[in-house]
Motif scaffolding. Structure first.
Motif, PDB file in Angstrom:
ATOM      1  N   LYS A  13       0.849  -1.177   0.000  1.00 22.88           N
ATOM      2  CA  LYS A  13       0.000   0.000   0.000  1.00 22.88           C
ATOM      3  C   LYS A  13       0.887   1.231   0.000  1.00 22.88           C
ATOM      4  CE  LYS A  13      -3.779  -2.111   2.505  1.00 22.88           C
ATOM      5  NZ  LYS A  13      -4.654  -2.030   3.676  1.00 22.88           N
ATOM      6  N   ASN A  14       0.372   2.293  -0.544  1.00 23.61           N
ATOM      7  CA  ASN A  14       1.090   3.554  -0.575  1.00 23.61           C
ATOM      8  C   ASN A  14       0.667   4.374   0.633  1.00 23.61           C
ATOM      9  OD1 ASN A  14       2.291   5.963  -1.109  1.00 23.61           O
ATOM     10  ND2 ASN A  14       1.620   6.069  -3.217  1.00 23.61           N
ATOM     11  N   PHE A  15       1.557   4.536   1.588  1.00 23.78           N
ATOM     12  CA  PHE A  15       1.250   5.236   2.829  1.00 23.78           C
ATOM     13  C   PHE A  15       1.804   6.655   2.869  1.00 23.78           C
ATOM     14  CE2 PHE A  15       0.647   0.902   4.456  1.00 23.78           C
ATOM     15  CZ  PHE A  15      -0.559   1.074   5.116  1.00 23.78           C
ATOM     16  N   TYR A  16       2.382   7.134   1.780  1.00 24.76           N
ATOM     17  CA  TYR A  16       3.006   8.457   1.823  1.00 24.76           C
ATOM     18  C   TYR A  16       2.002   9.558   2.159  1.00 24.76           C
ATOM     19  CZ  TYR A  16       6.998   6.171  -0.315  1.00 24.76           C
ATOM     20  OH  TYR A  16       8.042   5.343  -0.567  1.00 24.76           O
ATOM     21  N   LEU A  17       0.882   9.595   1.461  1.00 22.37           N
ATOM     22  CA  LEU A  17      -0.096  10.649   1.690  1.00 22.37           C
ATOM     23  C   LEU A  17      -0.738  10.561   3.074  1.00 22.37           C
ATOM     24  CD1 LEU A  17      -1.333  13.130   0.438  1.00 22.37           C
ATOM     25  CD2 LEU A  17      -3.080  11.691  -0.582  1.00 22.37           C
ATOM     26  N   PRO A  18      -1.182   9.380   3.535  1.00 20.96           N
ATOM     27  CA  PRO A  18      -1.723   9.312   4.897  1.00 20.96           C
ATOM     28  C   PRO A  18      -0.710   9.737   5.969  1.00 20.96           C
ATOM     29  CG  PRO A  18      -2.319   7.341   3.695  1.00 20.96           C
ATOM     30  CD  PRO A  18      -1.371   8.114   2.836  1.00 20.96           C
ATOM     31  N   ILE A  19       0.555   9.400   5.783  1.00 19.44           N
ATOM     32  CA  ILE A  19       1.575   9.794   6.757  1.00 19.44           C
ATOM     33  C   ILE A  19       1.725  11.310   6.769  1.00 19.44           C
ATOM     34  CG2 ILE A  19       4.052   9.740   7.275  1.00 19.44           C
ATOM     35  CD1 ILE A  19       3.999   6.798   6.326  1.00 19.44           C
ATOM     36  N   LEU A  20       1.755  11.922   5.594  1.00 20.51           N
ATOM     37  CA  LEU A  20       1.862  13.384   5.528  1.00 20.51           C
ATOM     38  C   LEU A  20       0.654  14.049   6.178  1.00 20.51           C
ATOM     39  CD1 LEU A  20       3.284  13.894   1.943  1.00 20.51           C
ATOM     40  CD2 LEU A  20       4.444  14.329   4.106  1.00 20.51           C
ATOM     41  N   ASN A  21      -0.528  13.516   5.940  1.00 25.02           N
ATOM     42  CA  ASN A  21      -1.737  14.069   6.557  1.00 25.02           C
ATOM     43  C   ASN A  21      -1.678  13.960   8.077  1.00 25.02           C
ATOM     44  OD1 ASN A  21      -2.919  14.829   4.139  1.00 25.02           O
ATOM     45  ND2 ASN A  21      -3.954  12.879   3.885  1.00 25.02           N
ATOM     46  N   GLU A  22      -1.214  12.836   8.576  1.00 24.08           N
ATOM     47  CA  GLU A  22      -1.115  12.646  10.020  1.00 24.08           C
ATOM     48  C   GLU A  22      -0.035  13.541  10.637  1.00 24.08           C
ATOM     49  OE1 GLU A  22      -3.135  11.006  12.034  1.00 24.08           O
ATOM     50  OE2 GLU A  22      -4.334  10.431  10.305  1.00 24.08           O
ATOM     51  N   LEU A  23       1.056  13.771   9.909  1.00 28.26           N
ATOM     52  CA  LEU A  23       2.109  14.658  10.416  1.00 28.26           C
ATOM     53  C   LEU A  23       1.619  16.093  10.559  1.00 28.26           C
ATOM     54  CD1 LEU A  23       5.329  13.407   8.606  1.00 28.26           C
ATOM     55  CD2 LEU A  23       4.894  13.418  11.063  1.00 28.26           C
ATOM     56  N   LYS A  24       0.640  16.485   9.733  1.00 29.84           N
ATOM     57  CA  LYS A  24       0.065  17.823   9.856  1.00 29.84           C
ATOM     58  C   LYS A  24      -0.695  17.963  11.167  1.00 29.84           C
ATOM     59  CE  LYS A  24      -0.574  18.645   4.934  1.00 29.84           C
ATOM     60  NZ  LYS A  24      -1.579  18.805   3.875  1.00 29.84           N
ATOM     61  N   LEU A  25      -1.328  16.867  11.601  1.00 26.11           N
ATOM     62  CA  LEU A  25      -2.136  16.897  12.822  1.00 26.11           C
ATOM     63  C   LEU A  25      -1.305  16.712  14.080  1.00 26.11           C
ATOM     64  CD1 LEU A  25      -5.074  14.666  11.546  1.00 26.11           C
ATOM     65  CD2 LEU A  25      -4.987  17.165  11.642  1.00 26.11           C
ATOM     66  N   THR A  27       2.848  15.209  15.566  1.00 25.74           N
ATOM     67  CA  THR A  27       4.168  14.681  15.256  1.00 25.74           C
ATOM     68  C   THR A  27       4.502  13.478  16.120  1.00 25.74           C
ATOM     69  OG1 THR A  27       5.204  16.225  16.782  1.00 25.74           O
ATOM     70  CG2 THR A  27       5.066  16.897  14.473  1.00 25.74           C
ATOM     71  N   ASN A  28       3.509  12.961  16.851  1.00 25.91           N
ATOM     72  CA  ASN A  28       3.717  11.787  17.693  1.00 25.91           C
ATOM     73  C   ASN A  28       3.735  10.541  16.801  1.00 25.91           C
ATOM     74  OD1 ASN A  28       3.552   9.616  19.462  1.00 25.91           O
ATOM     75  ND2 ASN A  28       2.310  10.749  20.926  1.00 25.91           N
ATOM     76  N   ILE A  29       4.919   9.995  16.588  1.00 28.65           N
ATOM     77  CA  ILE A  29       5.105   8.870  15.677  1.00 28.65           C
ATOM     78  C   ILE A  29       4.346   7.639  16.157  1.00 28.65           C
ATOM     79  CG2 ILE A  29       6.838   7.359  14.629  1.00 28.65           C
ATOM     80  CD1 ILE A  29       6.844  10.276  13.633  1.00 28.65           C
ATOM     81  N   THR A  30       4.285   7.410  17.459  1.00 27.58           N
ATOM     82  CA  THR A  30       3.578   6.247  17.994  1.00 27.58           C
ATOM     83  C   THR A  30       2.092   6.334  17.668  1.00 27.58           C
ATOM     84  OG1 THR A  30       5.187   6.080  19.774  1.00 27.58           O
ATOM     85  CG2 THR A  30       3.132   4.893  20.066  1.00 27.58           C
ATOM     86  N   GLU A  31       1.490   7.495  17.824  1.00 24.87           N
ATOM     87  CA  GLU A  31       0.081   7.672  17.498  1.00 24.87           C
ATOM     88  C   GLU A  31      -0.163   7.458  16.011  1.00 24.87           C
ATOM     89  OE1 GLU A  31      -1.660  11.349  18.729  1.00 24.87           O
ATOM     90  OE2 GLU A  31      -1.073  11.063  20.816  1.00 24.87           O
ATOM     91  N   ILE A  32       0.699   8.000  15.176  1.00 29.18           N
ATOM     92  CA  ILE A  32       0.553   7.852  13.723  1.00 29.18           C
ATOM     93  C   ILE A  32       0.643   6.375  13.344  1.00 29.18           C
ATOM     94  CG2 ILE A  32       1.643   8.334  11.495  1.00 29.18           C
ATOM     95  CD1 ILE A  32       2.484  11.054  12.696  1.00 29.18           C
ATOM     96  N   ARG A  33       1.607   5.692  13.929  1.00 30.19           N
ATOM     97  CA  ARG A  33       1.806   4.267  13.636  1.00 30.19           C
ATOM     98  C   ARG A  33       0.570   3.458  14.004  1.00 30.19           C
ATOM     99  NH1 ARG A  33       3.310  -0.024  16.407  1.00 30.19           N
ATOM    100  NH2 ARG A  33       3.689   1.084  18.341  1.00 30.19           N
ATOM    101  N   LYS A  34       0.007   3.708  15.169  1.00 30.51           N
ATOM    102  CA  LYS A  34      -1.174   2.979  15.616  1.00 30.51           C
ATOM    103  C   LYS A  34      -2.393   3.316  14.767  1.00 30.51           C
ATOM    104  CE  LYS A  34       0.268   2.324  20.381  1.00 30.51           C
ATOM    105  NZ  LYS A  34       0.031   2.682  21.787  1.00 30.51           N
ATOM    106  N   LYS A  35      -2.539   4.601  14.422  1.00 34.74           N
ATOM    107  CA  LYS A  35      -3.692   5.034  13.640  1.00 34.74           C
ATOM    108  C   LYS A  35      -3.689   4.417  12.245  1.00 34.74           C
ATOM    109  CE  LYS A  35      -5.298   9.225  14.462  1.00 34.74           C
ATOM    110  NZ  LYS A  35      -5.449  10.703  14.387  1.00 34.74           N
ATOM    111  N   LEU A  36      -2.496   4.290  11.657  1.00 32.40           N
ATOM    112  CA  LEU A  36      -2.387   3.734  10.310  1.00 32.40           C
ATOM    113  C   LEU A  36      -2.236   2.219  10.309  1.00 32.40           C
ATOM    114  CD1 LEU A  36      -0.080   6.398   8.649  1.00 32.40           C
ATOM    115  CD2 LEU A  36      -2.562   6.181   8.482  1.00 32.40           C
ATOM    116  N   GLY A  37      -2.041   1.638  11.482  1.00 28.78           N
ATOM    117  CA  GLY A  37      -1.931   0.184  11.589  1.00 28.78           C
ATOM    118  C   GLY A  37      -0.694  -0.375  10.918  1.00 28.78           C
ATOM    119  N   MET A  38       0.437   0.245  11.151  1.00 26.80           N
ATOM    120  CA  MET A  38       1.681  -0.220  10.534  1.00 26.80           C
ATOM    121  C   MET A  38       2.739  -0.419  11.606  1.00 26.80           C
ATOM    122  SD  MET A  38       2.747   3.426   8.697  1.00 26.80           S
ATOM    123  CE  MET A  38       3.013   2.599   7.198  1.00 26.80           C
ATOM    124  N   SER A  39       3.757  -1.177  11.246  1.00 26.56           N
ATOM    125  CA  SER A  39       4.835  -1.439  12.191  1.00 26.56           C
ATOM    126  C   SER A  39       5.774  -0.239  12.263  1.00 26.56           C
ATOM    127  CB  SER A  39       5.624  -2.683  11.775  1.00 26.56           C
ATOM    128  OG  SER A  39       6.381  -2.409  10.618  1.00 26.56           O
TER     129      SER A  39
END
Length: 65
Positions: A13-25, A27-39
């Motif tokens: 899957k292409n996660f570039y755009l979802p990661i960028l969107n989450e970084l705007k909201l 910068t907590n990497i752990t929250e982003i990781r859990k929200k997107l369901g990735m390792s």
């Protein structure tokens, strides 16, 4: 001969755009990781790719902008 898909292969899957969107909201990497369901390794891979392309900046350990 047809190649049968392996059960162990995950669909890419292409996660570039979802990661960028989450970084705007946030910068907590752990929250982003859990929200997107990735390792952690997957998220770090995508963040390195974004950093190398100049899209995001690594301000310090675990802080991306």
């Amino acid at each position: 001969m047809k190649e049968m898909p392996s059960k162990n292969r995950l669909e890419k899957k292409n996660f570039y755009l979802p990661i960028l969107n989450e970084l705007k909201l946030s910068t907590n990497i752990t929250e982003i990781r859990k929200k997107l369901g990735m390792s952690k390794q997957q998220l770090n891979y995508y963040l390195r790719q974004l950093r190398d392309s100049g899209t995001v900046i690594n301000k310090s350990r675990g802080l991306w902008e």
